[in-house]
Design a protein around this motif. Sequence first.
Motif, PDB file in Angstrom:
ATOM      1  N   LEU A  41      50.069  45.476  45.325  1.00 46.69           N
ATOM      2  CA  LEU A  41      49.305  45.713  44.102  1.00 46.69           C
ATOM      3  C   LEU A  41      47.822  45.461  44.336  1.00 46.69           C
ATOM      4  CD1 LEU A  41      49.097  46.345  41.112  1.00 46.69           C
ATOM      5  CD2 LEU A  41      49.722  43.964  40.613  1.00 46.69           C
ATOM      6  N   LYS A  42      47.530  44.448  45.127  1.00 40.72           N
ATOM      7  CA  LYS A  42      46.133  44.128  45.440  1.00 40.72           C
ATOM      8  C   LYS A  42      45.449  45.312  46.132  1.00 40.72           C
ATOM      9  CE  LYS A  42      45.245  39.942  46.686  1.00 40.72           C
ATOM     10  NZ  LYS A  42      45.050  38.664  47.434  1.00 40.72           N
ATOM     11  N   LEU A  43      46.127  45.892  47.109  1.00 44.02           N
ATOM     12  CA  LEU A  43      45.558  47.044  47.823  1.00 44.02           C
ATOM     13  C   LEU A  43      45.385  48.249  46.898  1.00 44.02           C
ATOM     14  CD1 LEU A  43      47.493  46.838  51.222  1.00 44.02           C
ATOM     15  CD2 LEU A  43      45.110  46.222  50.780  1.00 44.02           C
ATOM     16  N   ARG A  44      46.370  48.448  46.026  1.00 42.86           N
ATOM     17  CA  ARG A  44      46.288  49.571  45.076  1.00 42.86           C
ATOM     18  C   ARG A  44      45.087  49.425  44.158  1.00 42.86           C
ATOM     19  NH1 ARG A  44      51.678  49.398  41.977  1.00 42.86           N
ATOM     20  NH2 ARG A  44      50.424  50.590  40.480  1.00 42.86           N
ATOM     21  N   LEU A  45      44.922  48.224  43.603  1.00 48.35           N
ATOM     22  CA  LEU A  45      43.834  47.999  42.658  1.00 48.35           C
ATOM     23  C   LEU A  45      42.478  48.110  43.344  1.00 48.35           C
ATOM     24  CD1 LEU A  45      42.795  47.291  39.900  1.00 48.35           C
ATOM     25  CD2 LEU A  45      43.255  44.867  40.371  1.00 48.35           C
ATOM     26  N   ILE A  46      42.343  47.496  44.519  1.00 46.40           N
ATOM     27  CA  ILE A  46      41.071  47.564  45.245  1.00 46.40           C
ATOM     28  C   ILE A  46      40.766  49.007  45.646  1.00 46.40           C
ATOM     29  CG2 ILE A  46      39.905  46.918  47.388  1.00 46.40           C
ATOM     30  CD1 ILE A  46      41.332  44.208  47.194  1.00 46.40           C
ATOM     31  N   GLY A  47      41.792  49.740  46.085  1.00 42.19           N
ATOM     32  CA  GLY A  47      41.604  51.145  46.456  1.00 42.19           C
ATOM     33  C   GLY A  47      41.177  51.995  45.277  1.00 42.19           C
ATOM     34  N   TYR A  48      41.773  51.734  44.112  1.00 47.02           N
ATOM     35  CA  TYR A  48      41.427  52.511  42.916  1.00 47.02           C
ATOM     36  C   TYR A  48      40.000  52.233  42.473  1.00 47.02           C
ATOM     37  CZ  TYR A  48      42.080  54.922  38.503  1.00 47.02           C
ATOM     38  OH  TYR A  48      41.968  55.803  37.463  1.00 47.02           O
ATOM     39  N   ILE A  49      39.601  50.962  42.524  1.00 45.12           N
ATOM     40  CA  ILE A  49      38.235  50.614  42.146  1.00 45.12           C
ATOM     41  C   ILE A  49      37.239  51.263  43.110  1.00 45.12           C
ATOM     42  CG2 ILE A  49      36.580  48.712  41.996  1.00 45.12           C
ATOM     43  CD1 ILE A  49      38.863  46.989  40.899  1.00 45.12           C
ATOM     44  N   GLY A  50      37.595  51.303  44.407  1.00 46.94           N
ATOM     45  CA  GLY A  50      36.731  51.978  45.377  1.00 46.94           C
ATOM     46  C   GLY A  50      36.568  53.450  45.054  1.00 46.94           C
ATOM     47  N   THR A  51      37.642  54.077  44.598  1.00 45.23           N
ATOM     48  CA  THR A  51      37.587  55.490  44.199  1.00 45.23           C
ATOM     49  C   THR A  51      36.678  55.672  42.990  1.00 45.23           C
ATOM     50  OG1 THR A  51      39.824  55.900  45.010  1.00 45.23           O
ATOM     51  CG2 THR A  51      38.945  57.460  43.395  1.00 45.23           C
ATOM     52  N   LEU A  52      36.779  54.759  42.025  1.00 44.86           N
ATOM     53  CA  LEU A  52      35.946  54.843  40.824  1.00 44.86           C
ATOM     54  C   LEU A  52      34.468  54.684  41.166  1.00 44.86           C
ATOM     55  CD1 LEU A  52      38.034  52.784  38.217  1.00 44.86           C
ATOM     56  CD2 LEU A  52      37.929  55.266  38.513  1.00 44.86           C
ATOM     57  N   LYS A  53      34.161  53.821  42.103  1.00 47.83           N
ATOM     58  CA  LYS A  53      32.767  53.643  42.522  1.00 47.83           C
ATOM     59  C   LYS A  53      32.203  54.943  43.090  1.00 47.83           C
ATOM     60  CE  LYS A  53      31.366  50.016  44.692  1.00 47.83           C
ATOM     61  NZ  LYS A  53      31.239  48.947  45.711  1.00 47.83           N
ATOM     62  N   LYS A  54      33.027  55.652  43.853  1.00 51.48           N
ATOM     63  CA  LYS A  54      32.582  56.931  44.420  1.00 51.48           C
ATOM     64  C   LYS A  54      32.406  57.998  43.348  1.00 51.48           C
ATOM     65  CE  LYS A  54      34.817  56.144  48.906  1.00 51.48           C
ATOM     66  NZ  LYS A  54      35.876  56.602  49.838  1.00 51.48           N
ATOM     67  N   TYR A  65      46.122  48.872  34.481  1.00 50.45           N
ATOM     68  CA  TYR A  65      46.103  47.761  35.430  1.00 50.45           C
ATOM     69  C   TYR A  65      45.990  46.426  34.704  1.00 50.45           C
ATOM     70  CZ  TYR A  65      45.888  50.551  39.684  1.00 50.45           C
ATOM     71  OH  TYR A  65      46.209  51.386  40.735  1.00 50.45           O
ATOM     72  N   ILE A  66      45.264  46.417  33.593  1.00 46.08           N
ATOM     73  CA  ILE A  66      45.185  45.185  32.800  1.00 46.08           C
ATOM     74  C   ILE A  66      46.578  44.773  32.340  1.00 46.08           C
ATOM     75  CG2 ILE A  66      44.383  44.188  30.622  1.00 46.08           C
ATOM     76  CD1 ILE A  66      41.842  45.806  30.880  1.00 46.08           C
ATOM     77  N   GLY A  67      47.313  45.751  31.808  1.00 42.91           N
ATOM     78  CA  GLY A  67      48.670  45.463  31.343  1.00 42.91           C
ATOM     79  C   GLY A  67      49.577  45.002  32.466  1.00 42.91           C
ATOM     80  N   LEU A  68      49.453  45.658  33.611  1.00 42.19           N
ATOM     81  CA  LEU A  68      50.292  45.321  34.757  1.00 42.19           C
ATOM     82  C   LEU A  68      49.993  43.915  35.268  1.00 42.19           C
ATOM     83  CD1 LEU A  68      52.447  46.571  36.593  1.00 42.19           C
ATOM     84  CD2 LEU A  68      50.605  47.405  38.062  1.00 42.19           C
TER      85      LEU A  68
END
Length: 236
Positions: free
Chosen positions: A152-165, A183-186
Motif C-alpha cells: 500500500l505504501k508503494l501504491r500511495l507514493i507512486g500515485y502521488i508521484g503521478t499526480l505531481k507530474k 486513499y483516505i478511506g483505505l
Amino acid sequence: MAIDKSFIESLPSNPLLAETKIIGEFNRILENANKDFTREAFYEDFLNIFSFYQVYAAKHSLNINFPPLTNDKKINTGIIINFFENRQKETQIELEDFLSFQKLIEKKSTFESLLREEITYKLSDKDLNTLYHKFDSIIDLVNENFDIKRNLKLRLIGYIGTLKKELKPEMSNFDKFWSLVSYIGLLYGLYGDKVIKIIDRIKDVLNFIWKVQATAEGLPITNPVITIIFKEIKPT
C-alpha cells in the motif's frame, strides 16, 4: 460539353452557392468564346448550361424567370448572355447577404463553443510550489510510517508521484486528485489514528485544490467537509 456528371456532382448543396457556380461556369465559357471571337462556335455550350440551369431551378423550386428562346442562334446567344448577366447581379446581392449571415453564424458558433468549454483552472508558480511541497510532505510521512504495509505504501507514493507530474499551470480538471479520497478511506479503515497525520496532509491538499476550483467556478471557497465513516451493513 460545358455540363457533365462531374460538374453536377460538384455543385454545393446550397442552391444559392450552386447557382453561383453555374453562373461562374457560364462566365468561363463566355470568356473563352470572346477570346476566340467566335461566340457561334460556343452556342451549344451556352444552350447546354442555360438548359441545365432551368432544370436545376425547377428541381429546387427556384423562382427564376427564364426568357424564351427563338429559332435564331445569334439572337438566342444574346438572350442567354443577357440573362446570365442579370442573374449574376441578382445573386450577387443575395450572396453577399448569405455570406454575411454565414459569417455571423460562424462567429456565434465559435463563441458558443468557447462558452461550452470547461473552465480552465490556473495555478501560479506559487500554487505549484505549494502543492509540490504538500505532496512531498505526504510522501515523507508515508515513508516514515512503519504501520502501513509495503504494498500500500508503494501504491500511495507512486500515485502521488503521478499526480505531481500531472500538475501544470493550466488544468482542465482535478479528477485524478480527488481520487485521494479513496486513499483516505483505505488508510483510516486499516490503520485508524496511526495514520491521522497522513490523512490530514492529504485533506490539506484537497482543500487547497478545492479553493482553486471554487474560485474559478465562482463558488464559496469554504473547505469541503471530508468525513470517513465506517458502518457495518447487515444483510437483509
